[in-house]
Design a protein around this motif. Sequence first.
Motif, PDB file in Angstrom:
ATOM      1  N   CYS A 307       0.833 -57.782  56.072  1.00 50.53           N
ATOM      2  CA  CYS A 307       0.371 -58.273  56.333  1.00 50.53           C
ATOM      3  C   CYS A 307       0.468 -56.689  57.395  1.00 50.53           C
ATOM      4  N   GLY A 308      -0.669 -56.034  57.688  1.00 51.65           N
ATOM      5  CA  GLY A 308      -0.053 -54.709  59.075  1.00 51.65           C
ATOM      6  C   GLY A 308       0.327 -54.000  58.653  1.00 51.65           C
ATOM      7  N   THR A 309       1.631 -53.733  58.903  1.00 52.04           N
ATOM      8  CA  THR A 309       2.370 -52.547  58.890  1.00 52.04           C
ATOM      9  C   THR A 309       3.340 -52.904  57.533  1.00 52.04           C
ATOM     10  N   ALA A 310       3.060 -54.568  57.124  1.00 51.60           N
ATOM     11  CA  ALA A 310       4.252 -54.803  56.262  1.00 51.60           C
ATOM     12  C   ALA A 310       2.868 -54.224  54.732  1.00 51.60           C
ATOM     13  N   ILE A 353       5.639 -59.240  51.697  1.00 54.75           N
ATOM     14  CA  ILE A 353       6.493 -58.850  52.635  1.00 54.75           C
ATOM     15  C   ILE A 353       6.229 -59.075  53.865  1.00 54.75           C
ATOM     16  N   SER A 354       7.310 -59.151  54.874  1.00 50.71           N
ATOM     17  CA  SER A 354       7.055 -59.863  55.494  1.00 50.71           C
ATOM     18  C   SER A 354       8.563 -59.729  56.769  1.00 50.71           C
ATOM     19  N   GLN A 355       8.348 -58.937  57.765  1.00 53.72           N
ATOM     20  CA  GLN A 355       9.711 -58.862  58.549  1.00 53.72           C
ATOM     21  C   GLN A 355       9.875 -60.356  58.730  1.00 53.72           C
ATOM     22  N   SER A 356       8.972 -60.767  59.927  1.00 52.27           N
ATOM     23  CA  SER A 356       9.893 -61.883  60.696  1.00 52.27           C
ATOM     24  C   SER A 356      10.037 -63.299  59.324  1.00 52.27           C
ATOM     25  N   GLY A 357       9.535 -63.097  58.561  1.00 58.79           N
ATOM     26  CA  GLY A 357       8.621 -64.445  57.588  1.00 58.79           C
ATOM     27  C   GLY A 357       8.520 -65.851  57.550  1.00 58.79           C
ATOM     28  N   THR A 359       4.994 -65.062  58.802  1.00 57.74           N
ATOM     29  CA  THR A 359       3.594 -64.391  59.017  1.00 57.74           C
ATOM     30  C   THR A 359       2.426 -65.333  58.240  1.00 57.74           C
ATOM     31  N   VAL A 405       7.392 -55.818  69.669  1.00 54.13           N
ATOM     32  CA  VAL A 405       6.027 -55.730  69.082  1.00 54.13           C
ATOM     33  C   VAL A 405       6.272 -54.933  67.889  1.00 54.13           C
ATOM     34  N   SER A 407       6.226 -52.739  65.030  1.00 60.62           N
ATOM     35  CA  SER A 407       7.310 -52.390  63.656  1.00 60.62           C
ATOM     36  C   SER A 407       7.419 -51.633  63.308  1.00 60.62           C
ATOM     37  N   GLN A 414      11.020 -52.060  54.630  1.00 58.93           N
ATOM     38  CA  GLN A 414      10.336 -52.368  53.220  1.00 58.93           C
ATOM     39  C   GLN A 414      10.371 -51.973  52.883  1.00 58.93           C
ATOM     40  N   LEU A 491      -2.187 -46.758  62.867  1.00 59.03           N
ATOM     41  CA  LEU A 491      -2.056 -48.853  64.045  1.00 59.03           C
ATOM     42  C   LEU A 491      -1.024 -48.261  64.811  1.00 59.03           C
ATOM     43  N   GLU A 495      -1.646 -50.020  68.499  1.00 64.36           N
ATOM     44  CA  GLU A 495      -1.413 -51.031  69.100  1.00 64.36           C
ATOM     45  C   GLU A 495      -0.624 -51.263  70.609  1.00 64.36           C
ATOM     46  N   VAL A 615       3.397 -63.754  63.787  1.00 63.57           N
ATOM     47  CA  VAL A 615       1.576 -64.335  63.993  1.00 63.57           C
ATOM     48  C   VAL A 615       1.597 -65.812  62.981  1.00 63.57           C
TER      49      VAL A 615
HETATM   50  C1  F6R Z   1       2.229 -53.225  63.074  1.00 61.35           C
HETATM   51  C2  F6R Z   1       2.860 -54.822  62.854  1.00 61.35           C
HETATM   52  C3  F6R Z   1       2.608 -56.026  62.423  1.00 61.35           C
HETATM   53  C4  F6R Z   1       3.073 -56.356  61.485  1.00 61.35           C
HETATM   54  C5  F6R Z   1       2.463 -57.853  60.696  1.00 61.35           C
HETATM   55  C6  F6R Z   1       3.414 -58.404  59.351  1.00 61.35           C
HETATM   56  O1  F6R Z   1       3.344 -52.682  64.249  1.00 61.35           O
HETATM   57  O2  F6R Z   1       4.339 -54.911  63.360  1.00 61.35           O
HETATM   58  O3  F6R Z   1       1.352 -55.019  61.509  1.00 61.35           O
HETATM   59  O4  F6R Z   1       3.408 -55.819  60.135  1.00 61.35           O
HETATM   60  O5  F6R Z   1       2.001 -58.721  61.903  1.00 61.35           O
HETATM   61  O6  F6R Z   1       4.312 -59.118  60.264  1.00 61.35           O
HETATM   62  P1  F6R Z   1       5.592 -59.607  59.257  1.00 61.35           P
HETATM   63  O7  F6R Z   1       5.766 -58.485  58.354  1.00 61.35           O
HETATM   64  O8  F6R Z   1       6.421 -59.924  60.025  1.00 61.35           O
HETATM   65  O9  F6R Z   1       4.904 -60.371  58.412  1.00 61.35           O
END
Ligand code: F6R
Length: 618
Positions: A307-310, A353-357, A359, A405, A407, A414, A491, A495, A615
Motif C-alpha cells: 500500500c501507499g509508498t510501499a 512490502i510493509s514498513q510497519s508489518g 497494514t 508518519v 515514510s 524497501q 504523495l 500527505e 493502517v
Molecule cells: C506514505 C506512507 C503510507 C504507507 C502505507 C503502507 O508516506 O507512509 O503510504 O507507505 O500506509 O504502510 P506499511 O509500509 O507500513 O505497510
Amino acid sequence: MLFMCGIIGYVGPRDAREVIIAGLRRLEYRGYDSAGIAVVADGRLSVAKKAGKLANLEAELATIDFPVAHQGIGHTRWATHGGPTDENAHPHVSADGRVAVVHNGIIENFSDLRAELSNAGVEFKSETDTEVAAHLLAAELLGADTLMDAMRAVVKRLDGAFTLVAVDIAGSGEVVAARRNSPLVVGVGEGENFVASDVLAFIEHTRDVVELGQDQIVRITADEIEVIGFDGQPAETTRYHVDWDTSAAEKSGFDWFMRKEIFEQPRAVADTLLGRFNTKGELVLDEMRGISPEDLRRINKIVIVACGTAYYAGMVAKYAIEHWTRVACEVEVASEFRYRDPIIDPQTLVVTISQSGETADTLMAIRHARVQGAKVIAICNTNGATIPRESDAVIYTHAGPEIGVASTKGFLTQLVACYLLGLYLAQVRGMKYADEIRIITDELERTPAMVQQMLDGAERIYALAHSLAEAGDFIFLGRHVGYPVALEGALKLKEIAYQHAEGFAAGELKHGAIAIIEPDMPVFVVVPPEGRDQLRDKVLSNIKEVKARGAYTIVLAEERDKQISEDADVIIRLPHLSTLLQPLVATVPLQLFACELATVLGHDVDQPRNLAKSVTVE
Ligand code: F6R
C-alpha cells in the motif's frame, strides 16, 4: 470504532502516570485524535482523557489531582466512527467503575453486543465499540476468579481485530491484555513490566521484548509475565532483544522526525545491505529459510502487494525483478488484490512490502494468497510484526524505527530489499552469474554515499520549497522507474504539505492530463540516466511539451547530462547510477522538498491531519 491507536500498560515501582505519558508521547505517531490514561491506586480507579493531541491531556493532568500509582494503562487514538471527543477517548470504564479498558482495532459485532447490554440496563457514555468490552469485562468479573479469566471469556464474544488492555481495581498490581490481529508486545524490565502496541513505548526502560502471538492473553505484574492462549493453555512466545536504543526514538536536534529520518538514509541503506554475502561472494538472504531455492525455481509468476509508498517501492521492484529474472511480475495495491479473485496458485510467489508489518490491507492480501497455496515473502522493517510472522520468509529492512508518519527511510530501504530479492532470484534461478550480480551489488554499495551527496544539497532544495510556497498545484513526471518516483514525490507533498500534487507516467500526460498545465505550474521531471537513450529522449520531449505550455520545470538529471539545460528552469543534479537504481537518489530531493514546504506552510510534519502511521484496518 477505534483504529490504529497506540496502547501502553505498566506495572512497577515508578509513577505509572509518568511512564504512560512518556510512552504515549512515543506512540503518538500511531494516532493523535485524543489520548487518555487510567491508573489504579489504593483500590481506586482514576481516569483522565481528552480530545486532541497528547498535550491536551497533559494540560488536563496538570490541573487535576491525579494519584501516584504503580499500575495503569494509556491510549492515543485515531478515530473514524465516533468523533474525537472527550467521551469517545479511551480508556473506557465499566458502569460499576471497576475496570478500565483501552483498545486498538475494531469489534465488528459491537452493535449486537451494545444492544444486548443496553437491554440489560447498561448506559453507554460513548459511541465507541470499545465500551462494550469494558462492560462485558465487568460482567464476567462477577463470576470469574481473575481478570485474566474474565478477559478470556470476553474475547470469545468478540469478532474482529483487537488489542485490549485492562486494569481492575480489585486486581493485585496487574495489567491484562489480549491480542487478535492487532499488534502487542511485552517489555520485560527488572521489577517492572510493560505491554504496548510497539517497542517504542518502553524503549527507554527496556530493550528486552516478548512478542505475543495471535489469540493470546498476557498478564503482567511487576515481577511476572504469564501468557495463555484464548483456549486457556499456556502459550509459546518469542523473546528478543531490540538492537536499537532510545536515540532512534528521539529527534536528535532535528525539527521533525521526518527530516531526521531523511538524513538517516545513508546509514539505513548501508545497514540494509550489510552482511548479505557469504565468503564465496554469493548473495545470501538468511531470512529466506522458509522458502527453499527449489521453491523459487518452481515459481512462474511473482505478485507484489503493498500500500501507499510501499506500493511504489513494489512498482520499482517489478522493473528490476522482470529485468533480472525474466519472471512475469505484477504489482497491485493490497486493498484491491483479494477482491478481484486474483489468479494465484502454488507456483506464484507473493511478495509483500510493509514498513510497519501491520497494514491490514496487506495482511489480508497475504492471507488470501496463502490460502491459494502461494508462498509469501515479506519485506518488512518491524521485527516480529504480524505480516512477517504470517509469511513464509522475510527480508528485513534495517531502517530502524520510522516515526514520522510520511515514510522516507522506509521507502529507500524497501527499494534496497527489493533489489536484493531480485538479484537473489536471478542467482537461484541461474539467470545471472555471480560476477554479474557482484557488479550490481557493488553499485548498490556505493549508493549510501550518493544519498549523502543528495542530502548535502538540501539547502538548495529548501530554497526551492520557499520559492514555491504559494504554488498550490504540483505535477511530477517520470518514465520507467522514474514513474513510481514521481508518484512518491506527489504523495509526500499531499500527505504532509496538503498540496494538490499528481504524479504521472510522463508519456501519459498528453493523453489528457496535460490540459491542467497552467503557466508557472511547477512540474518535476525525473530524467533517466544517459545510456538509456530511447527512454531519455522521450522524457526530454515531455519536458519540452510542458515547457511549451508555460510550466515551471524542475528537472532531476544526472550531473553529466548537459542536454537538458534549455528547457529546465531548475536542475537538480543526480549522481550517476544505472537506471534501475536511480530511484535511490532521485527520491531524496522530493522528500526534502515536501518536508520543507510543509514546514514553511506551518503544518505538523510528523503528525499530518487525518493520517496515522500504520493502517491496521481495511
Ligand atoms: C506514505 C506512507 C503510507 C504507507 C502505507 C503502507 O508516506 O507512509 O503510504 O507507505 O500506509 O504502510 P506499511 O509500509 O507500513 O505497510
